[in-house]
Design a protein around this motif. Structure first.
Motif, short mmCIF file in Angstrom:
data_model
loop_
_atom_site.label_atom_id
_atom_site.label_comp_id
_atom_site.label_asym_id
_atom_site.label_seq_id
_atom_site.Cartn_x
_atom_site.Cartn_y
_atom_site.Cartn_z
N ARG A 32 -2.07 1.57 -4.10
CA ARG A 32 -3.14 2.10 -3.24
C ARG A 32 -4.28 2.65 -4.07
N LEU A 79 0.82 -1.21 0.00
CA LEU A 79 0.00 0.00 0.00
C LEU A 79 0.85 1.26 0.00
N GLU A 109 -2.36 4.89 4.62
CA GLU A 109 -2.90 4.41 3.34
C GLU A 109 -4.07 3.46 3.56
#
Length: 358
Positions: A245, A239, A279
């Motif tokens: 992401r 991520l 994230e």
């Protein structure tokens, strides 16, 4: 400010078996102002306290619900401006204002007057301006606008709407603080350990975006939560690749996989250290917002911005909620971002592929 936009209170949870899902076309009728007050916990996802709430009505259905903490009288103007801004964006037909506090203060009448004037200035008629000490059953309520308009709040937990929400898989918390505690690290010692492991992993990481994306997909498809340090590190590293992401935003758009993805984002938000947890928190917020849970989205975004101040995507989503941008517009922005990132990663994969021509 917390907002909720649950156009259908019986929206099904895609993780449920088809036979257990509520009727997605079912409409729960709220018979009077007391019933509307009792519905607030189900609409907001928690029992608000010391709050000013605006519930919008559009085409005869409850629409966006916005809430803010009460403030001192000198700040009433700011409160009214912020809580009514989303109403303008959602083109409501009418609204109901609600003040939730232990004791009715004479100064609150000024707050109500300002809110009613602001809404009606936007051509949004106010059906009721209500006060109640809480949204729990058995307490009184009254209306500032109409004489002899008062009653007793019915038991919200026993309401038809609460039953439909529970059947749909929605959780109602006793307070916003309980919602915040849901994101607290279950094991601070482990979080510190993971921080050290992530520092080490990031220095020597050569994993491609394609490989990172495969790690995320496998974790969500497995239906199990990460449990080992190694799993948490791999997912956090994945991520941390901003393109990965952004591709993961697509999970919030897919009703079939969004519940499973949201569980993973929640677990990562709780367990990862800053800044990596930011994230996961942003992805958790995206899932929550698009299913109509503005309170969870706000709490997750607060976590993301705390873990990584200046986080661009967190700022974008926070602004969308604050301004009451309709969920469909946000959905399109997230879909475009996910598609652009996916195309970008695919381009890298093509460039890195060996030349097999003869």
């Amino acid at each position: 400010m917390d907002t909720a936009a649950r156009p259908n209170p019986a929206q099904p949870n895609p993780a449920q078996p088809e036979s257990d899902r509520p009727d997605s076309d079912r409409i729960v009728t709220l018979t009077d102002a007391g019933a509307l007050i009792a519905a607030i916990p189900s609409l907001m996802g928690f029992h608000p306290k010391d709050s000013f709430v605006v519930v919008t009505v559009k085409n005869g259905l409850v629409g966006l619900t916005a809430r803010m903490d009460l403030v001192p009288p000198p700040l009433y103007g700011s409160l009214v401006g912020r809580v009514t801004r989303p109403v303008r964006q959602n083109d409501a037909d009418a609204a109901v204002c609600l003040l939730v506090c232990d004791k009715a203060d004479p100064r609150h009448e000024d707050l109500m007057r300002r809110a009613v004037a602001a809404l009606e200035g936007m051509k949004v008629p106010v059906l009721h301006a209500l006060w109640t000490p809480s949204v729990s059953g058995g307490v009184p309520w009254r209306c500032y606008l109409h004489e002899n308009c008062e009653g007793e709040v019915p038991d919200s937990a026993a309401s038809e709407l609460a039953a439909e929400m529970a059947l749909a898989g929605n959780v109602t918390f006793d307070s916003r603080d309980d919602l915040i505690r849901l994101l607290e690290p279950p094991d601070p010692v482990r979080m510190i350990r993971l921080s050290g492991l992530l520092d080490t992993a990031s220095r020597g990481d050569r994993t491609t975006s394609v490989q990172h994306l495969a790690t995320i997909r496998a974790a969500i498809a497995s239906g199990t939560m990460p449990s080992t340090d190694e799993e948490f590190v791999r997912l956090a590293m994945a991520l941390s690749d901003y393109r990965v992401r952004d591709v993961c935003l697509s999970y919030a758009l897919d009703r079939q996989v969004a519940p499973a993805a949201e569980k993973v984002w929640l677990e990562l938000t709780r367990c990862l250290p800053p800044p990596e947890r930011s994230e996961a928190a942003v992805l958790l917020a995206a899932c929550a917002y698009l299913r109509g849970d503005g309170a969870m989205a706000n709490v997750a975004l607060e976590e993301a911005r705390s873990a990584l101040p200046g986080h661009n995507l967190a700022g974008l989503l926070y602004g969308a909620i604050a301004y009451g941008i309709p969920a469909e517009q946000v959905r399109q922005v997230l879909a475009d971002a996910a598609e652009d990132a996916h195309i970008d990663i695919e381009g890298d994969d093509t460039e890195e592929a060996p030349d097999m021509s003869t």
